[in-house]
Write a protein that holds these residues in place. Structure first.
Motif, PDB file in Angstrom:
ATOM      1  N   ILE A  55     -49.123 -78.708 -78.766  1.00 14.37           N
ATOM      2  CA  ILE A  55     -49.709 -77.928 -77.668  1.00 14.37           C
ATOM      3  C   ILE A  55     -50.079 -76.505 -78.089  1.00 14.37           C
ATOM      4  N   GLY A  56     -49.848 -76.152 -79.355  1.00 17.69           N
ATOM      5  CA  GLY A  56     -50.245 -74.835 -79.846  1.00 17.69           C
ATOM      6  C   GLY A  56     -49.403 -73.691 -79.337  1.00 17.69           C
ATOM      7  N   LEU A  57     -48.106 -73.932 -79.095  1.00 19.03           N
ATOM      8  CA  LEU A  57     -47.256 -72.888 -78.517  1.00 19.03           C
ATOM      9  C   LEU A  57     -47.070 -71.696 -79.448  1.00 19.03           C
ATOM     10  N   ALA A  58     -46.920 -71.935 -80.736  1.00 17.66           N
ATOM     11  CA  ALA A  58     -46.683 -70.827 -81.675  1.00 17.66           C
ATOM     12  C   ALA A  58     -47.830 -69.825 -81.657  1.00 17.66           C
ATOM     13  N   ASP A  59     -49.044 -70.313 -81.669  1.00 15.61           N
ATOM     14  CA  ASP A  59     -50.202 -69.410 -81.655  1.00 15.61           C
ATOM     15  C   ASP A  59     -50.192 -68.535 -80.414  1.00 15.61           C
ATOM     16  N   MET A  60     -49.835 -69.104 -79.268  1.00 11.08           N
ATOM     17  CA  MET A  60     -49.784 -68.335 -78.039  1.00 11.08           C
ATOM     18  C   MET A  60     -48.693 -67.266 -78.092  1.00 11.08           C
ATOM     19  N   LEU A  61     -47.505 -67.641 -78.587  1.00  8.89           N
ATOM     20  CA  LEU A  61     -46.385 -66.702 -78.632  1.00  8.89           C
ATOM     21  C   LEU A  61     -46.650 -65.548 -79.592  1.00  8.89           C
ATOM     22  N   ARG A  62     -47.282 -65.845 -80.715  1.00  6.63           N
ATOM     23  CA  ARG A  62     -47.506 -64.823 -81.731  1.00  6.63           C
ATOM     24  C   ARG A  62     -48.487 -63.742 -81.298  1.00  6.63           C
ATOM     25  N   LYS A  63     -49.240 -64.011 -80.246  1.00  3.79           N
ATOM     26  CA  LYS A  63     -50.205 -63.025 -79.770  1.00  3.79           C
ATOM     27  C   LYS A  63     -49.532 -61.833 -79.092  1.00  3.79           C
ATOM     28  N   ASP A  64     -48.355 -62.071 -78.494  1.00  2.00           N
ATOM     29  CA  ASP A  64     -47.725 -60.960 -77.759  1.00  2.00           C
ATOM     30  C   ASP A  64     -46.238 -60.791 -78.053  1.00  2.00           C
ATOM     31  N   MET A  65     -45.715 -61.482 -79.086  1.00  2.00           N
ATOM     32  CA  MET A  65     -44.302 -61.326 -79.448  1.00  2.00           C
ATOM     33  C   MET A  65     -44.186 -60.956 -80.920  1.00  2.00           C
ATOM     34  N   ASN A  66     -43.556 -59.855 -81.177  1.00  2.00           N
ATOM     35  CA  ASN A  66     -43.425 -59.366 -82.557  1.00  2.00           C
ATOM     36  C   ASN A  66     -42.104 -59.830 -83.170  1.00  2.00           C
ATOM     37  N   ILE A  67     -41.908 -61.145 -83.211  1.00  2.00           N
ATOM     38  CA  ILE A  67     -40.720 -61.729 -83.816  1.00  2.00           C
ATOM     39  C   ILE A  67     -41.144 -62.958 -84.608  1.00  2.00           C
ATOM     40  N   PRO A  68     -40.324 -63.395 -85.567  1.00  2.83           N
ATOM     41  CA  PRO A  68     -40.658 -64.629 -86.294  1.00  2.83           C
ATOM     42  C   PRO A  68     -40.610 -65.849 -85.377  1.00  2.83           C
ATOM     43  N   ILE A  69     -41.674 -66.639 -85.389  1.00  2.00           N
ATOM     44  CA  ILE A  69     -41.743 -67.903 -84.664  1.00  2.00           C
ATOM     45  C   ILE A  69     -41.833 -69.008 -85.711  1.00  2.00           C
ATOM     46  N   ILE A  70     -40.807 -69.821 -85.812  1.00  6.44           N
ATOM     47  CA  ILE A  70     -40.776 -70.881 -86.823  1.00  6.44           C
ATOM     48  C   ILE A  70     -41.221 -72.187 -86.199  1.00  6.44           C
ATOM     49  N   ASP A  71     -42.453 -72.559 -86.499  1.00  5.46           N
ATOM     50  CA  ASP A  71     -43.010 -73.831 -86.057  1.00  5.46           C
ATOM     51  C   ASP A  71     -42.562 -74.900 -87.052  1.00  5.46           C
ATOM     52  N   ALA A  72     -41.936 -75.965 -86.561  1.00  7.86           N
ATOM     53  CA  ALA A  72     -41.355 -76.972 -87.448  1.00  7.86           C
ATOM     54  C   ALA A  72     -42.406 -77.663 -88.314  1.00  7.86           C
ATOM     55  N   VAL A  73     -43.605 -77.866 -87.787  1.00  8.42           N
ATOM     56  CA  VAL A  73     -44.653 -78.509 -88.580  1.00  8.42           C
ATOM     57  C   VAL A  73     -45.129 -77.585 -89.687  1.00  8.42           C
ATOM     58  N   GLU A  74     -45.288 -76.309 -89.381  1.00 10.79           N
ATOM     59  CA  GLU A  74     -45.669 -75.343 -90.420  1.00 10.79           C
ATOM     60  C   GLU A  74     -44.596 -75.274 -91.505  1.00 10.79           C
ATOM     61  N   ALA A  75     -43.323 -75.344 -91.091  1.00 12.03           N
ATOM     62  CA  ALA A  75     -42.221 -75.267 -92.053  1.00 12.03           C
ATOM     63  C   ALA A  75     -42.182 -76.501 -92.950  1.00 12.03           C
ATOM     64  N   GLU A  76     -42.361 -77.683 -92.367  1.00 13.06           N
ATOM     65  CA  GLU A  76     -42.370 -78.900 -93.186  1.00 13.06           C
ATOM     66  C   GLU A  76     -43.555 -78.882 -94.144  1.00 13.06           C
ATOM     67  N   GLY A  77     -44.658 -78.329 -93.696  1.00  8.73           N
ATOM     68  CA  GLY A  77     -45.832 -78.224 -94.558  1.00  8.73           C
ATOM     69  C   GLY A  77     -45.625 -77.262 -95.704  1.00  8.73           C
ATOM     70  N   LEU A  78     -44.943 -76.154 -95.440  1.00  4.34           N
ATOM     71  CA  LEU A  78     -44.675 -75.163 -96.475  1.00  4.34           C
ATOM     72  C   LEU A  78     -43.849 -75.761 -97.605  1.00  4.34           C
ATOM     73  N   ILE A  79     -42.771 -76.440 -97.248  1.00  6.07           N
ATOM     74  CA  ILE A  79     -41.912 -77.039 -98.264  1.00  6.07           C
ATOM     75  C   ILE A  79     -42.627 -78.180 -98.979  1.00  6.07           C
ATOM     76  N   SER A  80     -43.372 -78.963 -98.238  1.00  9.44           N
ATOM     77  CA  SER A  80     -44.131 -80.055 -98.851  1.00  9.44           C
ATOM     78  C   SER A  80     -45.153 -79.525 -99.840  1.00  9.44           C
ATOM     79  N   ALA A  81     -45.850 -78.467 -99.462  1.00  7.47           N
ATOM     80  CA  ALA A  81     -46.856 -77.881-100.349  1.00  7.47           C
ATOM     81  C   ALA A  81     -46.225 -77.363-101.625  1.00  7.47           C
ATOM     82  N   TYR A  82     -45.061 -76.752-101.501  1.00  2.21           N
ATOM     83  CA  TYR A  82     -44.376 -76.251-102.693  1.00  2.21           C
ATOM     84  C   TYR A  82     -44.035 -77.391-103.641  1.00  2.21           C
TER      85      TYR A  82
END
Length: 225
Positions: free
Chosen positions: A180-207
Protein backbone atom coordinates in the motif's frame (compact mmCIF):
# COMPACT_ATOMS: atom_id res chain seq x y z
CA UNK A 1 17.93 -13.43 -10.52
CA UNK A 2 16.11 -13.80 -7.22
CA UNK A 3 12.77 -15.44 -6.54
CA UNK A 4 10.25 -13.58 -4.38
CA UNK A 5 7.64 -15.74 -2.67
CA UNK A 6 4.40 -13.98 -1.78
CA UNK A 7 2.34 -15.67 0.93
CA UNK A 8 -0.73 -13.67 -0.04
CA UNK A 9 -2.60 -15.24 -2.95
CA UNK A 10 -3.59 -12.69 -5.58
CA UNK A 11 -4.49 -12.65 -9.27
CA UNK A 12 -3.81 -8.97 -9.97
CA UNK A 13 -0.30 -8.83 -11.55
CA UNK A 14 0.30 -5.42 -10.01
CA UNK A 15 -0.23 -6.83 -6.54
CA UNK A 16 1.70 -10.05 -7.21
CA UNK A 17 4.71 -8.18 -8.61
CA UNK A 18 4.71 -5.24 -6.19
CA UNK A 19 7.40 -6.56 -3.83
CA UNK A 20 9.70 -7.78 -6.59
CA UNK A 21 9.23 -4.52 -8.49
CA UNK A 22 10.23 -2.58 -5.37
CA UNK A 23 13.40 -4.67 -5.02
CA UNK A 24 14.21 -4.36 -8.71
CA UNK A 25 13.71 -0.58 -8.72
CA UNK A 26 15.93 -0.06 -5.67
CA UNK A 27 18.71 -2.57 -6.34
CA UNK A 28 18.55 -3.43 -10.04
CA UNK A 29 18.27 -7.20 -9.62
CA UNK A 30 16.09 -9.28 -11.97
CA UNK A 31 13.21 -10.79 -9.99
CA UNK A 32 10.55 -13.43 -10.48
CA UNK A 33 7.43 -13.11 -8.32
CA UNK A 34 5.12 -15.94 -7.34
CA UNK A 35 2.23 -16.41 -4.89
CA UNK A 36 1.50 -19.55 -2.92
CA UNK A 37 -1.98 -20.92 -3.69
CA UNK A 38 -5.18 -20.79 -1.65
CA UNK A 39 -4.19 -18.14 0.90
CA UNK A 40 -6.41 -15.15 -0.05
CA UNK A 41 -5.89 -13.53 3.37
CA UNK A 42 -2.19 -14.34 3.57
CA UNK A 43 -0.63 -15.36 6.88
CA UNK A 44 -2.16 -13.75 9.94
CA UNK A 45 -2.17 -16.46 12.64
CA UNK A 46 -0.66 -19.84 13.57
CA UNK A 47 -3.13 -21.82 11.47
CA UNK A 48 -2.55 -19.87 8.27
CA UNK A 49 1.21 -20.05 8.79
CA UNK A 50 1.10 -23.83 9.28
CA UNK A 51 -0.92 -24.21 6.09
CA UNK A 52 1.51 -22.02 4.15
CA UNK A 53 4.79 -23.77 4.99
CA UNK A 54 4.57 -26.75 2.59
CA UNK A 55 3.40 -24.41 -0.17
CA UNK A 56 6.39 -22.13 0.42
CA UNK A 57 8.79 -25.07 0.26
CA UNK A 58 7.27 -26.40 -2.96
CA UNK A 59 7.38 -22.98 -4.61
CA UNK A 60 10.96 -22.38 -3.48
CA UNK A 61 12.12 -25.68 -4.97
CA UNK A 62 10.40 -24.75 -8.22
CA UNK A 63 12.10 -21.35 -8.29
CA UNK A 64 15.54 -22.88 -7.77
CA UNK A 65 14.88 -25.23 -10.68
CA UNK A 66 13.97 -22.20 -12.80
CA UNK A 67 17.33 -20.57 -12.10
CA UNK A 68 16.85 -18.35 -9.07
CA UNK A 69 20.15 -17.59 -7.31
CA UNK A 70 18.43 -16.64 -4.06
CA UNK A 71 14.92 -16.87 -2.64
CA UNK A 72 13.12 -14.28 -0.56
CA UNK A 73 10.16 -15.24 1.63
CA UNK A 74 8.37 -11.91 1.56
CA UNK A 75 6.57 -12.22 4.89
CA UNK A 76 7.69 -10.73 8.20
CA UNK A 77 7.06 -13.96 10.12
CA UNK A 78 9.76 -15.71 8.03
CA UNK A 79 7.38 -18.67 7.60
CA UNK A 80 8.94 -21.91 6.41
CA UNK A 81 12.43 -20.44 6.28
CA UNK A 82 14.06 -23.36 8.10
CA UNK A 83 12.25 -25.93 6.00
CA UNK A 84 13.03 -24.17 2.72
CA UNK A 85 16.71 -23.74 3.59
CA UNK A 86 16.88 -27.49 4.10
CA UNK A 87 15.16 -28.14 0.77
CA UNK A 88 17.22 -25.91 -1.57
CA UNK A 89 20.90 -25.25 -2.15
CA UNK A 90 20.65 -21.46 -2.61
CA UNK A 91 20.38 -18.73 0.08
CA UNK A 92 16.95 -18.01 1.57
CA UNK A 93 16.19 -14.60 3.10
CA UNK A 94 13.21 -13.77 5.32
CA UNK A 95 11.61 -10.34 5.40
CA UNK A 96 11.19 -10.29 9.18
CA UNK A 97 14.77 -11.07 10.11
CA UNK A 98 16.06 -8.71 7.41
CA UNK A 99 13.96 -5.83 8.75
CA UNK A 100 14.81 -6.52 12.40
CA UNK A 101 18.54 -6.76 11.69
CA UNK A 102 18.42 -3.47 9.79
CA UNK A 103 16.69 -1.77 12.71
CA UNK A 104 19.13 -3.31 15.19
CA UNK A 105 22.03 -1.85 13.22
CA UNK A 106 20.55 1.65 13.67
CA UNK A 107 20.61 1.11 17.43
CA UNK A 108 17.60 3.20 18.48
CA UNK A 109 14.43 2.11 20.32
CA UNK A 110 12.14 0.27 17.93
CA UNK A 111 8.39 0.33 17.47
CA UNK A 112 6.83 -2.37 15.29
CA UNK A 113 3.61 -2.06 13.34
CA UNK A 114 1.97 -5.31 12.27
CA UNK A 115 -1.28 -7.20 11.73
CA UNK A 116 -1.02 -10.09 14.21
CA UNK A 117 -1.77 -10.19 17.93
CA UNK A 118 1.94 -10.26 18.76
CA UNK A 119 5.03 -9.30 16.74
CA UNK A 120 6.76 -12.10 14.82
CA UNK A 121 8.93 -14.19 17.14
CA UNK A 122 11.97 -13.80 14.89
CA UNK A 123 11.76 -10.02 15.20
CA UNK A 124 11.36 -10.13 18.98
CA UNK A 125 14.38 -12.41 19.31
CA UNK A 126 16.61 -10.22 17.15
CA UNK A 127 15.59 -6.86 18.62
CA UNK A 128 15.54 -7.89 22.27
CA UNK A 129 15.45 -4.89 24.60
CA UNK A 130 15.49 -2.49 21.64
CA UNK A 131 11.84 -3.36 21.01
CA UNK A 132 9.80 -0.89 23.05
CA UNK A 133 6.31 -1.15 21.53
CA UNK A 134 4.14 -3.09 19.11
CA UNK A 135 0.83 -2.02 17.61
CA UNK A 136 -1.76 -3.18 15.10
CA UNK A 137 -3.62 -0.45 13.19
CA UNK A 138 -7.24 -0.08 14.22
CA UNK A 139 -9.57 -2.37 12.32
CA UNK A 140 -6.79 -4.41 10.67
CA UNK A 141 -6.85 -8.20 11.06
CA UNK A 142 -5.25 -9.39 7.83
CA UNK A 143 -3.51 -8.21 4.67
CA UNK A 144 -6.71 -7.50 2.79
CA UNK A 145 -7.76 -4.99 5.47
CA UNK A 146 -4.69 -2.91 4.64
CA UNK A 147 -5.85 -2.53 1.05
CA UNK A 148 -9.05 -0.77 2.03
CA UNK A 149 -9.17 2.99 1.32
CA UNK A 150 -8.52 3.83 4.97
CA UNK A 151 -5.57 1.42 5.28
CA UNK A 152 -2.80 3.99 4.92
CA UNK A 153 -4.29 6.45 7.38
CA UNK A 154 -4.89 3.72 9.96
CA UNK A 155 -1.22 2.74 9.58
CA UNK A 156 -0.10 6.34 9.99
CA UNK A 157 -2.11 6.76 13.19
CA UNK A 158 -0.59 3.59 14.62
CA UNK A 159 2.91 4.87 13.89
CA UNK A 160 2.17 8.17 15.64
CA UNK A 161 1.10 6.20 18.72
CA UNK A 162 4.31 4.17 18.62
CA UNK A 163 6.33 7.38 18.61
CA UNK A 164 4.42 8.57 21.68
CA UNK A 165 5.38 5.27 23.36
CA UNK A 166 9.09 5.92 22.89
CA UNK A 167 9.92 4.44 19.49
CA UNK A 168 12.64 6.20 17.49
CA UNK A 169 12.70 3.72 14.62
CA UNK A 170 9.65 2.15 12.99
CA UNK A 171 9.70 -1.36 11.54
CA UNK A 172 7.00 -2.96 9.42
CA UNK A 173 6.07 -6.47 10.56
CA UNK A 174 3.85 -7.02 7.54
CA UNK A 175 4.94 -6.75 3.93
CA UNK A 176 1.41 -5.65 3.10
CA UNK A 177 2.47 -2.18 4.25
CA UNK A 178 4.81 -2.16 1.26
CA UNK A 179 1.97 -3.10 -1.08
CA UNK A 180 0.00 0.00 0.00
CA UNK A 181 3.05 2.30 -0.09
CA UNK A 182 2.94 3.24 3.60
CA UNK A 183 6.68 3.93 3.95
CA UNK A 184 6.67 6.54 1.19
CA UNK A 185 3.78 8.35 2.86
CA UNK A 186 5.40 8.31 6.32
CA UNK A 187 8.77 9.51 5.07
CA UNK A 188 7.23 12.68 3.69
CA UNK A 189 6.47 14.11 7.13
CA UNK A 190 8.38 11.99 9.70
CA UNK A 191 12.07 12.49 10.30
CA UNK A 192 12.77 9.02 11.69
CA UNK A 193 14.02 5.75 10.18
CA UNK A 194 11.18 3.75 8.59
CA UNK A 195 12.24 0.15 7.96
CA UNK A 196 10.16 -1.36 5.20
CA UNK A 197 10.54 -5.15 5.35
CA UNK A 198 10.57 -5.55 1.56
CA UNK A 199 13.26 -2.90 1.15
CA UNK A 200 15.28 -4.63 3.89
CA UNK A 201 15.00 -8.08 2.31
CA UNK A 202 16.02 -6.54 -0.99
CA UNK A 203 19.05 -4.84 0.53
CA UNK A 204 20.42 -8.06 1.98
CA UNK A 205 19.56 -10.02 -1.14
CA UNK A 206 21.34 -7.49 -3.34
CA UNK A 207 24.44 -7.68 -1.18
CA UNK A 208 24.56 -11.46 -1.41
CA UNK A 209 23.90 -11.63 -5.15
CA UNK A 210 26.30 -8.87 -6.08
CA UNK A 211 29.03 -10.08 -3.72
CA UNK A 212 28.81 -13.46 -5.41
CA UNK A 213 29.10 -11.82 -8.83
CA UNK A 214 32.06 -9.79 -7.63
CA UNK A 215 33.92 -12.90 -6.48
CA UNK A 216 33.30 -14.59 -9.82
CA UNK A 217 34.50 -11.56 -11.74
CA UNK A 218 31.13 -11.00 -13.39
CA UNK A 219 29.89 -8.00 -11.48
CA UNK A 220 30.38 -5.86 -8.40
CA UNK A 221 28.80 -4.05 -5.49
CA UNK A 222 28.18 -0.84 -7.38
CA UNK A 223 24.41 -1.29 -7.14
CA UNK A 224 24.64 -0.85 -3.37
CA UNK A 225 26.76 2.30 -3.45
Amino acid sequence: MIGVIRVFTAKDPEVVNSHGNKINSLYGIPVINRCIPDQPQGIHDAATELAAVPKIVALGIEMEEEGAELIVISCAADPGIKELREAVSIPVIGAGSAAALTALAIGKPVGIIGITEKPPIVMEEILGEKLVAYLVPEGVANTTDLMKPEGKEKGRQAVLTLLEQGAETIVFACTGFTTIGLADMLRKDMNIPIIDAVEAEGLISAYIVNSSCNRSGQGGLGVLL
